[in-house]
Design a protein around this motif. Structure first.
Motif, PDB file in Angstrom:
ATOM      1  N   ILE A  26      32.208  60.615  65.182  1.00 12.22           N
ATOM      2  CA  ILE A  26      32.058  61.940  65.772  1.00 12.22           C
ATOM      3  C   ILE A  26      32.039  61.827  67.291  1.00 12.22           C
ATOM      4  N   HIS A  27      32.345  62.923  67.939  1.00 11.57           N
ATOM      5  CA  HIS A  27      32.200  63.032  69.388  1.00 11.57           C
ATOM      6  C   HIS A  27      31.248  64.186  69.655  1.00 11.57           C
ATOM      7  N   LEU A  28      30.311  63.981  70.560  1.00  8.06           N
ATOM      8  CA  LEU A  28      29.411  65.056  70.966  1.00  8.06           C
ATOM      9  C   LEU A  28      29.776  65.508  72.370  1.00  8.06           C
ATOM     10  N   VAL A  64      21.644  51.728  75.855  1.00  8.44           N
ATOM     11  CA  VAL A  64      21.119  52.139  74.548  1.00  8.44           C
ATOM     12  C   VAL A  64      22.265  52.621  73.665  1.00  8.44           C
ATOM     13  N   LEU A  65      23.143  53.440  74.210  1.00 12.13           N
ATOM     14  CA  LEU A  65      24.301  53.916  73.448  1.00 12.13           C
ATOM     15  C   LEU A  65      25.122  52.737  72.931  1.00 12.13           C
ATOM     16  N   GLU A  66      25.354  51.776  73.802  1.00  6.60           N
ATOM     17  CA  GLU A  66      26.133  50.593  73.426  1.00  6.60           C
ATOM     18  C   GLU A  66      25.507  49.874  72.232  1.00  6.60           C
ATOM     19  N   LYS A  67      24.202  49.775  72.231  1.00  5.43           N
ATOM     20  CA  LYS A  67      23.480  49.106  71.141  1.00  5.43           C
ATOM     21  C   LYS A  67      23.757  49.761  69.788  1.00  5.43           C
ATOM     22  N   TYR A  68      24.019  51.067  69.792  1.00  5.26           N
ATOM     23  CA  TYR A  68      24.269  51.812  68.548  1.00  5.26           C
ATOM     24  C   TYR A  68      25.755  52.078  68.314  1.00  5.26           C
ATOM     25  N   GLY A  69      26.599  51.362  69.035  1.00  3.50           N
ATOM     26  CA  GLY A  69      28.032  51.479  68.849  1.00  3.50           C
ATOM     27  C   GLY A  69      28.640  52.737  69.436  1.00  3.50           C
ATOM     28  N   ALA A  70      27.908  53.401  70.315  1.00  5.20           N
ATOM     29  CA  ALA A  70      28.380  54.645  70.933  1.00  5.20           C
ATOM     30  C   ALA A  70      28.838  54.361  72.358  1.00  5.20           C
ATOM     31  N   GLU A  71      29.629  55.273  72.893  1.00  5.54           N
ATOM     32  CA  GLU A  71      30.076  55.107  74.275  1.00  5.54           C
ATOM     33  C   GLU A  71      30.398  56.455  74.901  1.00  5.54           C
ATOM     34  N   VAL A  72      30.222  56.507  76.213  1.00  4.88           N
ATOM     35  CA  VAL A  72      30.613  57.698  76.967  1.00  4.88           C
ATOM     36  C   VAL A  72      32.129  57.673  77.102  1.00  4.88           C
ATOM     37  N   VAL A  73      32.754  58.758  76.674  1.00  7.60           N
ATOM     38  CA  VAL A  73      34.204  58.887  76.759  1.00  7.60           C
ATOM     39  C   VAL A  73      34.600  59.558  78.077  1.00  7.60           C
ATOM     40  N   PHE A  74      33.821  60.573  78.479  1.00  7.68           N
ATOM     41  CA  PHE A  74      34.159  61.311  79.695  1.00  7.68           C
ATOM     42  C   PHE A  74      32.925  62.029  80.210  1.00  7.68           C
ATOM     43  N   TYR A  75      32.765  62.053  81.542  1.00 12.73           N
ATOM     44  CA  TYR A  75      31.676  62.781  82.195  1.00 12.73           C
ATOM     45  C   TYR A  75      32.269  63.527  83.374  1.00 12.73           C
ATOM     46  N   ILE A  95      31.073  63.674  77.143  1.00 14.09           N
ATOM     47  CA  ILE A  95      31.531  63.508  75.765  1.00 14.09           C
ATOM     48  C   ILE A  95      31.164  62.087  75.361  1.00 14.09           C
ATOM     49  N   VAL A  96      30.410  61.969  74.264  1.00 14.44           N
ATOM     50  CA  VAL A  96      29.972  60.664  73.765  1.00 14.44           C
ATOM     51  C   VAL A  96      30.533  60.462  72.370  1.00 14.44           C
ATOM     52  N   ARG A  97      31.147  59.299  72.149  1.00 16.34           N
ATOM     53  CA  ARG A  97      31.664  58.935  70.831  1.00 16.34           C
ATOM     54  C   ARG A  97      30.609  58.121  70.091  1.00 16.34           C
ATOM     55  N   TYR A  98      30.310  58.531  68.858  1.00 13.11           N
ATOM     56  CA  TYR A  98      29.396  57.808  67.975  1.00 13.11           C
ATOM     57  C   TYR A  98      30.181  57.354  66.749  1.00 13.11           C
ATOM     58  N   PRO A  99      29.908  56.159  66.226  1.00 12.43           N
ATOM     59  CA  PRO A  99      30.632  55.701  65.043  1.00 12.43           C
ATOM     60  C   PRO A  99      30.328  56.537  63.798  1.00 12.43           C
ATOM     61  N   SER A 100      29.179  57.214  63.800  1.00 13.47           N
ATOM     62  CA  SER A 100      28.787  58.056  62.666  1.00 13.47           C
ATOM     63  C   SER A 100      27.604  58.916  63.075  1.00 13.47           C
ATOM     64  N   ARG A 101      27.294  59.894  62.241  1.00 14.41           N
ATOM     65  CA  ARG A 101      26.080  60.675  62.477  1.00 14.41           C
ATOM     66  C   ARG A 101      24.852  59.779  62.378  1.00 14.41           C
ATOM     67  N   LEU A 128      23.461  72.165  75.415  1.00 13.84           N
ATOM     68  CA  LEU A 128      24.123  72.409  74.139  1.00 13.84           C
ATOM     69  C   LEU A 128      24.782  71.106  73.742  1.00 13.84           C
ATOM     70  N   ASN A 129      24.668  70.728  72.474  1.00 16.69           N
ATOM     71  CA  ASN A 129      25.389  69.580  71.928  1.00 16.69           C
ATOM     72  C   ASN A 129      26.327  70.121  70.867  1.00 16.69           C
ATOM     73  N   ILE A 130      27.613  69.896  71.055  1.00 12.35           N
ATOM     74  CA  ILE A 130      28.618  70.391  70.126  1.00 12.35           C
ATOM     75  C   ILE A 130      29.276  69.193  69.453  1.00 12.35           C
ATOM     76  N   GLU A 131      29.124  69.103  68.132  1.00  7.38           N
ATOM     77  CA  GLU A 131      29.719  68.005  67.378  1.00  7.38           C
ATOM     78  C   GLU A 131      31.193  68.286  67.128  1.00  7.38           C
ATOM     79  N   THR A 132      32.027  67.278  67.358  1.00  9.78           N
ATOM     80  CA  THR A 132      33.461  67.397  67.089  1.00  9.78           C
ATOM     81  C   THR A 132      33.925  66.161  66.349  1.00  9.78           C
ATOM     82  N   LYS A 133      35.036  66.288  65.652  1.00  8.10           N
ATOM     83  CA  LYS A 133      35.675  65.126  65.042  1.00  8.10           C
ATOM     84  C   LYS A 133      37.168  65.392  64.963  1.00  8.10           C
ATOM     85  N   ALA A 134      37.928  64.315  65.023  1.00 10.38           N
ATOM     86  CA  ALA A 134      39.382  64.434  64.959  1.00 10.38           C
ATOM     87  C   ALA A 134      39.782  64.857  63.545  1.00 10.38           C
ATOM     88  N   PRO A 135      40.829  65.654  63.434  1.00 10.71           N
ATOM     89  CA  PRO A 135      41.278  66.098  62.092  1.00 10.71           C
ATOM     90  C   PRO A 135      41.831  64.950  61.264  1.00 10.71           C
TER      91      PRO A 135
END
Length: 135
Positions: A26-28, A64-75, A95-101, A128-135
């Protein structure tokens, strides 16, 4: 459309998040509204702006994000509104990418997040946090 900036998910939102924690990547999209002056819950005095206090949270959170497999995609800073109308714009977004919820749940439940959140709460008027995912 009513908009309500908050600092944490409601019980209903948390229930939805936990309903399928092992979802795909997911991307937040996080929209931030900073306080003019930082306000700490414990009442400590500070000369920091909300943005400065938030930065004291945000920079260490990269590890911390890195530890959970997440990363900042864009700021970026929000500089204006091209289409539509809102009463008050947000100040910046990430926008932060997470490997899963589940990774998001684990990260926000971690001791590191809880310790750093003191700065986050001091700096943010809401978000506001808006969850997105690629189709």
């Amino acid at each position: 459309m009513d908009v309500l900036n908050q600092l944490y998910p409601s019980n209903e939102q948390m229930g939805r998040l936990k309903s399928s924690p092992d979802s795909c990547e997911i991307h937040l999209l996080n929209l931030f509204k900073f306080r003019e002056k930082a306000e700490y819950v414990d009442g400590r005095k500070t000369d920091l702006t909300g943005r400065e206090a938030y930065d004291l949270y945000g920079h260490p959170m990269l590890k911390v994000l890195e530890k959970y497999g997440a990363e900042v995609v864009f700021y970026s800073e929000v500089t204006g509104l091209i289409v539509g109308q809102v009463e008050d714009l947000w100040d910046s977004f990430v926008i932060v990418r997470y490997p899963s919820r589940q990774a998001l749940i684990d990260m926000t439940s971690s001791d590191e997040f809880k310790v750093l959140s003191v700065r986050r709460e001091a700096g943010l008027a809401g978000q506001l946090n808006i969850e997105t995912k690629a189709p």
